[in-house]
Design an enzyme around this catalytic site. Structure first.
Site, PDB file in Angstrom:
ATOM      1  CE  LYS A 204       7.034  -2.767  -4.292  1.00 44.99           C
ATOM      2  NZ  LYS A 204       6.293  -1.690  -3.669  1.00 44.99           N
TER       3      LYS A 204
ATOM      4  CG  ASP B 119       3.664  -1.174  -0.827  1.00 47.40           C
ATOM      5  OD1 ASP B 119       3.459  -2.259  -1.475  1.00 47.40           O
ATOM      6  OD2 ASP B 119       3.698  -0.052  -1.387  1.00 47.40           O
TER       7      ASP B 119
ATOM      8  CB  SER C 119      -9.258  -2.975 -14.264  1.00 46.30           C
ATOM      9  OG  SER C 119      -8.804  -2.465 -13.008  1.00 46.30           O
ATOM     10  NE  ARG C 120     -11.869  -5.659  -8.358  1.00 45.50           N
ATOM     11  CZ  ARG C 120     -11.692  -5.496  -7.316  1.00 45.50           C
ATOM     12  NH1 ARG C 120     -12.100  -6.556  -6.348  1.00 45.50           N
ATOM     13  NH2 ARG C 120     -10.950  -4.571  -6.758  1.00 45.50           N
TER      14      ARG C 120
ATOM     15  CB  ILE D 229       1.932   1.377  -9.778  1.00 45.42           C
ATOM     16  CG1 ILE D 229       3.087   1.400 -10.206  1.00 45.42           C
ATOM     17  CG2 ILE D 229       1.184  -0.038 -10.137  1.00 45.42           C
ATOM     18  CD1 ILE D 229       3.645   2.824  -9.801  1.00 45.42           C
TER      19      ILE D 229
END
Ligand code: NAP
Length: 313
Positions: free
Chosen positions: A87, A165, A33-34, A11
């Site tokens: 969300k 979800d 971010s990894r 997303i």
């Protein structure tokens, strides 16, 4: 304003990065971010390192899955940053309340976004319903999980919500457009034998005015994908389709856009306004409904979920 994006996955890449790039309000100044990164943007793999190195970035947008999100959000609030949450805003209601208390105590903005509420025709649907007497409400949210969520194993783990979800998006619209709140009276959850979360569900609600209200969610949909809400009133009926992008009243199209069009730009505009005004926007009603569905829902075990033909072999 400078903003950092945390959790560079589906997303973030599909919606957040383009919405920030096109916005007059925001500059994407860092990512955390990894694995993921965005070309030309300073990349960190650790949130604490970013918060320390970039005191000029006052706003953090979290695009992680819900379970790890609370710890990241608390860390950013403790470091004095305003927070925007994808969300659902967390894995549990209690942790969302804790975040809100912490943000308000620190005088920071916390925005629990519901992107489907920002769909093109949701406002018009709400306005039309405002002076009508509802007699029935039917939510149909059916999509193909393999098409929209390939390889996202966290969706099937505790806290991943399964079909809720996307289903919580429908409930975010319902709680926005109805004048009165529904509550859950019964639910059936179809849970694959190899999963912790449902692949489908049927839910019944109580409406304070006595309207019949029900919802069906299914992640096994082939062919046409259906994200629609039909509200029948004593003076006509409304159909909100394509996730809130298309509105029909008594069969006549009142407006239509591509699904998802404009949603994330509107969320980032709202976040800019909230930060400037020093306000929070926290609405947990969609999550309360989902929590109650999980509390009341009767579980039915169904066939194991298999991601692909290769997995099946
Ligand atoms: P995703 O691609 O599976 O995950 C987003 C990123 O979060 C991953 O790339 C990963 O980045 C990081 N991450 C994953 N698990 C983590 C963990 N345990 N600890 C820390 N970081 C972790 O998920 P997504 O589809 O973008 O969804 C993220 C959120 O957006 C969800 O709450 C979802 O409901 C919401 N959303 C998704 C969609 C959609 O269509 N996909 C639409 C609207 C909203 P690194 O490995 O690089 O750290």
């Amino acid at each position: 304003m400078k903003i950092a994006l945390v959790g560079i996955g589906k997303i973030a890449v599909d919606e957040h990065v383009p919405a920030i790039s096109d916005s007059p309000d925001w500059e994407l100044a860092a990512t955390v971010s990894r694995e993921g990164a965005v070309d030309g943007v300073e990349a960190f793999t650790d949130l604490g390192a970013m918060l320390e190195a970039r005191p000029d970035i006052r706003v953090v947008s979290l695009c992680l899955p819900p379970v790890p999100r609370f710890a990241y959000a608390m860390q950013a609030i403790a470091a004095g940053r305003h927070i925007m949450l994808e969300k659902p805003p967390g894995a549990t209601l209690a942790e969302c309340h804790a975040l809100e208390r912490a943000a308000r105590a620190a005088g920071l903005t916390l925005y629990t976004t519901w992107h489907s509420r920002a769909a093109e025709m949701v406002g018009a649907a709400k306005a039309w319903l405002e002076d009508k007497t509802l007699t029935s409400l039917t939510v149909t949210w059916k999509e193909d999980v393999r098409r929209w969520h390939p390889g996202q194993s966290w969706l099937w783990e505790p806290g991943g919500l399964g079909v809720f979800d996307p289903g919580i998006n429908a409930l975010s619209i319902v709680t926005e457009i109805l004048a009165e709140d529904l509550h859950v009276t019964q639910a059936v959850l179809e849970v694959p034998e190899n999963c912790q979360t449902p692949i489908a569900a049927r839910v019944g609600f109580c409406h304070p005015g006595g309207a019949r209200a029900e919802a069906v969610f299914d992640w096994r949909q082939q062919g046409d994908q259906i994200w629609e809400i039909v509200a029948v009133t004593e003076s006509g009926s409304l159909r909100l389709a394509d996730g809130g992008a298309r509105l029909e009243i008594d069969g006549t199209v009142k407006g239509a856009a591509a699904a998802l069009a404009g949603e994330y730009p509107r969320l980032y505009k709202r976040m800019a306004d909230l930060v400037r005004q020093g306000q929070c926007d926290v609405d947990l009603r969609p999550m309360t409904l989902v929590a109650d569905i999980f509390t009341l829902g009767r579980r039915e075990r169904v066939a194991p979920f298999v991601e692909s033909a290769t997995d099946a072999a």
